[in-house]
Motif scaffolding. Structure first.
Motif, PDB file in Angstrom:
ATOM      1  N   MET A   1       0.837  -1.199   0.000  1.00 45.18           N
ATOM      2  CA  MET A   1       0.000   0.000   0.000  1.00 45.18           C
ATOM      3  C   MET A   1       0.873   1.251   0.000  1.00 45.18           C
ATOM      4  SD  MET A   1      -2.769   1.232   2.858  1.00 45.18           S
ATOM      5  CE  MET A   1      -3.545   2.839   2.722  1.00 45.18           C
ATOM      6  N   LYS A   2       0.570   2.199  -0.859  1.00 51.05           N
ATOM      7  CA  LYS A   2       1.339   3.428  -0.947  1.00 51.05           C
ATOM      8  C   LYS A   2       1.037   4.328   0.250  1.00 51.05           C
ATOM      9  CE  LYS A   2       2.262   7.349  -3.991  1.00 51.05           C
ATOM     10  NZ  LYS A   2       1.897   8.028  -5.254  1.00 51.05           N
ATOM     11  N   LYS A   3       2.092   4.770   0.924  1.00 47.49           N
ATOM     12  CA  LYS A   3       1.927   5.628   2.092  1.00 47.49           C
ATOM     13  C   LYS A   3       1.677   7.070   1.663  1.00 47.49           C
ATOM     14  CE  LYS A   3       2.718   2.316   5.026  1.00 47.49           C
ATOM     15  NZ  LYS A   3       1.669   1.797   5.912  1.00 47.49           N
ATOM     16  N   GLU A   4       0.842   7.753   2.407  1.00 45.96           N
ATOM     17  CA  GLU A   4       0.537   9.135   2.089  1.00 45.96           C
ATOM     18  C   GLU A   4       1.704  10.038   2.459  1.00 45.96           C
ATOM     19  OE1 GLU A   4      -3.082  10.386   3.870  1.00 45.96           O
ATOM     20  OE2 GLU A   4      -4.311   8.885   2.863  1.00 45.96           O
ATOM     21  N   THR A   5       1.868  11.116   1.674  1.00 48.98           N
ATOM     22  CA  THR A   5       2.907  12.092   1.955  1.00 48.98           C
ATOM     23  C   THR A   5       2.528  12.880   3.201  1.00 48.98           C
ATOM     24  OG1 THR A   5       3.350  12.295  -0.419  1.00 48.98           O
ATOM     25  CG2 THR A   5       4.192  14.044   1.006  1.00 48.98           C
ATOM     26  N   LEU A   6       3.500  13.123   4.060  1.00 50.14           N
ATOM     27  CA  LEU A   6       3.255  13.865   5.285  1.00 50.14           C
ATOM     28  C   LEU A   6       2.845  15.294   4.963  1.00 50.14           C
ATOM     29  CD1 LEU A   6       3.485  13.715   8.430  1.00 50.14           C
ATOM     30  CD2 LEU A   6       5.763  14.711   8.147  1.00 50.14           C
ATOM     31  N   SER A   7       1.797  15.759   5.585  1.00 54.19           N
ATOM     32  CA  SER A   7       1.314  17.123   5.355  1.00 54.19           C
ATOM     33  C   SER A   7       0.665  17.645   6.629  1.00 54.19           C
ATOM     34  CB  SER A   7       0.297  17.150   4.205  1.00 54.19           C
ATOM     35  OG  SER A   7      -0.853  16.373   4.529  1.00 54.19           O
ATOM     36  N   GLY A  70       1.113   7.177  16.650  1.00 52.78           N
ATOM     37  CA  GLY A  70       0.409   5.947  16.999  1.00 52.78           C
ATOM     38  C   GLY A  70       0.997   4.723  16.317  1.00 52.78           C
ATOM     39  N   ALA A  71       0.496   3.565  16.688  1.00 53.52           N
ATOM     40  CA  ALA A  71       0.982   2.296  16.143  1.00 53.52           C
ATOM     41  C   ALA A  71       0.903   2.297  14.620  1.00 53.52           C
ATOM     42  CB  ALA A  71       0.157   1.139  16.713  1.00 53.52           C
ATOM     43  N   TYR A  72       1.985   1.912  13.979  1.00 52.96           N
ATOM     44  CA  TYR A  72       2.044   1.972  12.515  1.00 52.96           C
ATOM     45  C   TYR A  72       0.990   1.069  11.861  1.00 52.96           C
ATOM     46  CZ  TYR A  72       4.403  -2.585  12.339  1.00 52.96           C
ATOM     47  OH  TYR A  72       4.692  -3.921  12.441  1.00 52.96           O
ATOM     48  N   GLN A  73       0.628  -0.022  12.557  1.00 53.74           N
ATOM     49  CA  GLN A  73      -0.371  -0.935  11.981  1.00 53.74           C
ATOM     50  C   GLN A  73      -1.702  -0.238  11.764  1.00 53.74           C
ATOM     51  OE1 GLN A  73       1.435  -1.447  14.765  1.00 53.74           O
ATOM     52  NE2 GLN A  73       1.952  -3.602  15.073  1.00 53.74           N
ATOM     53  N   MET A  74      -1.998   0.765  12.612  1.00 53.99           N
ATOM     54  CA  MET A  74      -3.282   1.455  12.522  1.00 53.99           C
ATOM     55  C   MET A  74      -3.295   2.525  11.427  1.00 53.99           C
ATOM     56  SD  MET A  74      -5.298   0.077  14.730  1.00 53.99           S
ATOM     57  CE  MET A  74      -6.558   1.233  15.260  1.00 53.99           C
ATOM     58  N   THR A  75      -2.161   2.723  10.787  1.00 54.27           N
ATOM     59  CA  THR A  75      -2.091   3.697   9.698  1.00 54.27           C
ATOM     60  C   THR A  75      -1.960   2.998   8.348  1.00 54.27           C
ATOM     61  OG1 THR A  75       0.332   3.900   9.736  1.00 54.27           O
ATOM     62  CG2 THR A  75      -0.926   5.294  11.263  1.00 54.27           C
ATOM     63  N   GLY A  76      -2.072   1.679   8.354  1.00 53.27           N
ATOM     64  CA  GLY A  76      -1.882   0.914   7.131  1.00 53.27           C
ATOM     65  C   GLY A  76      -3.178   0.599   6.407  1.00 53.27           C
ATOM     66  N   SER A  77      -3.240  -0.563   5.799  1.00 53.56           N
ATOM     67  CA  SER A  77      -4.404  -0.987   5.025  1.00 53.56           C
ATOM     68  C   SER A  77      -5.528  -1.436   5.946  1.00 53.56           C
ATOM     69  CB  SER A  77      -4.016  -2.137   4.100  1.00 53.56           C
ATOM     70  OG  SER A  77      -3.643  -3.277   4.870  1.00 53.56           O
ATOM     71  N   PRO A 110     -13.822  -0.495   9.518  1.00 55.44           N
ATOM     72  CA  PRO A 110     -13.996   0.629   8.582  1.00 55.44           C
ATOM     73  C   PRO A 110     -14.052   1.982   9.286  1.00 55.44           C
ATOM     74  CG  PRO A 110     -15.481  -1.164   8.038  1.00 55.44           C
ATOM     75  CD  PRO A 110     -14.892  -1.496   9.366  1.00 55.44           C
ATOM     76  N   PHE A 111     -14.738   2.024  10.435  1.00 58.58           N
ATOM     77  CA  PHE A 111     -14.846   3.268  11.201  1.00 58.58           C
ATOM     78  C   PHE A 111     -13.482   3.689  11.738  1.00 58.58           C
ATOM     79  CE2 PHE A 111     -15.304   5.205  15.424  1.00 58.58           C
ATOM     80  CZ  PHE A 111     -16.020   6.348  15.096  1.00 58.58           C
ATOM     81  N   VAL A 112     -12.752   2.745  12.310  1.00 56.42           N
ATOM     82  CA  VAL A 112     -11.436   3.046  12.879  1.00 56.42           C
ATOM     83  C   VAL A 112     -10.460   3.452  11.781  1.00 56.42           C
ATOM     84  CG1 VAL A 112      -9.472   2.089  14.140  1.00 56.42           C
ATOM     85  CG2 VAL A 112     -11.805   1.524  14.849  1.00 56.42           C
ATOM     86  N   TYR A 113     -10.506   2.759  10.661  1.00 53.12           N
ATOM     87  CA  TYR A 113      -9.635   3.084   9.527  1.00 53.12           C
ATOM     88  C   TYR A 113      -9.863   4.517   9.069  1.00 53.12           C
ATOM     89  CZ  TYR A 113      -7.848   2.957   4.720  1.00 53.12           C
ATOM     90  OH  TYR A 113      -7.196   3.246   3.539  1.00 53.12           O
ATOM     91  N   ALA A 114     -11.139   4.893   8.917  1.00 52.51           N
ATOM     92  CA  ALA A 114     -11.470   6.255   8.472  1.00 52.51           C
ATOM     93  C   ALA A 114     -11.069   7.294   9.518  1.00 52.51           C
ATOM     94  CB  ALA A 114     -12.970   6.348   8.193  1.00 52.51           C
TER      95      ALA A 114
END
Length: 236
Positions: A1-7, A70-77, A110-114
């Protein structure tokens, strides 16, 4: 999964504003109590976690800009978020049975991901990507002028009112910032779930904290004890 650019966080999307409305319904407004100066410049906030309660409370109600590490897993797919929720958050930390944890994770994912996407959480790594997290945190504070929130407690066995251990990774970040000429104000904070009081201790410059505790582990231990003392203020 492509990571988003920091902004910078900027304005919330319409969908995230709706999610925050739902969060406001579920989580009532806290009382922010400052024992010293209020936050007026980008600082480092070290807080207890209280599950998802403290992060969401700060995002929705804090009278200052925040960005969470936060935990990197929660920022992934979606799959990564599901696995973290099921196996780590609810089963390991929440002590749920694995089948129940998987059931809850399926519907909550889905809610947590969003939510995490809207929060623009900075992923925290402990492997060779650790420096990437440090540099991202520095940019958030220095370039975007946002307050960085770190939850340094050891929550591997769950979240407890009385914190048993603080990780010292925050000091590595503060050291990095200091070398770049940024002497951070450190705010220790404790959220009391029952009373909804969110205590913020008097700020201290990292350079001063380092003089008191040159050893990072000793510094973390001293702040852990002080954080627990903040949690005792409700009992006085």
């Amino acid at each position: 999964m492509k990571k988003e650019t920091l902004s910078a966080k900027g304005q919330d999307s319409l969908s995230f504003r709706f999610l925050k409305l739902l969060i406001r319904i579920a989580i009532h407004q806290p009382n922010f109590i400052f024992l010293g100066d209020k936050i007026t410049q980008p600082s480092l906030i070290l807080s207890n976690h209280v599950g998802s309660r403290a992060p969401l409370t700060l995002e929705v109600y804090a009278p200052f800009k925040t960005r969470i590490l936060g935990a990197y897993q929660m920022t992934g797919s979606l799959k990564e978020v599901y696995n973290y929720l099921a196996h780590i958050y609810w089963h390991q930390k929440g002590k749920m049975s694995l089948p129940l944890a998987k059931f809850c994770a399926f519907f909550a994912c889905p809610f947590v991901y969003a939510t995490y996407k809207g929060l623009k959480v900075i992923p925290s790594y402990s492997d060779y990507n650790f420096l990437k997290s440090i540099k991202a945190c520095y940019r958030v504070i220095n370039d975007f002028q946002e307050n960085l929130v770190i939850f340094p407690e050891d929550s591997s066995n769950g979240y407890f009112d009385r914190i048993t251990h603080f990780y010292s990774g925050f000091a590595v970040l503060a050291d990095y910032c200091l070398k770049q000429g940024l002497d951070l104000d450190i705010y220790l904070a404790y959220f009391c779930k029952a009373s909804r009081n969110y205590y913020f201790d008097k700020p201290i410059k990292y350079s001063e904290l380092k003089k008191l505790y040159p050893n990072k582990d000793e510094m973390a231990e001293a702040l852990r004890r002080r954080c627990n003392q903040l949690g005792e203020l409700d009992k006085k």
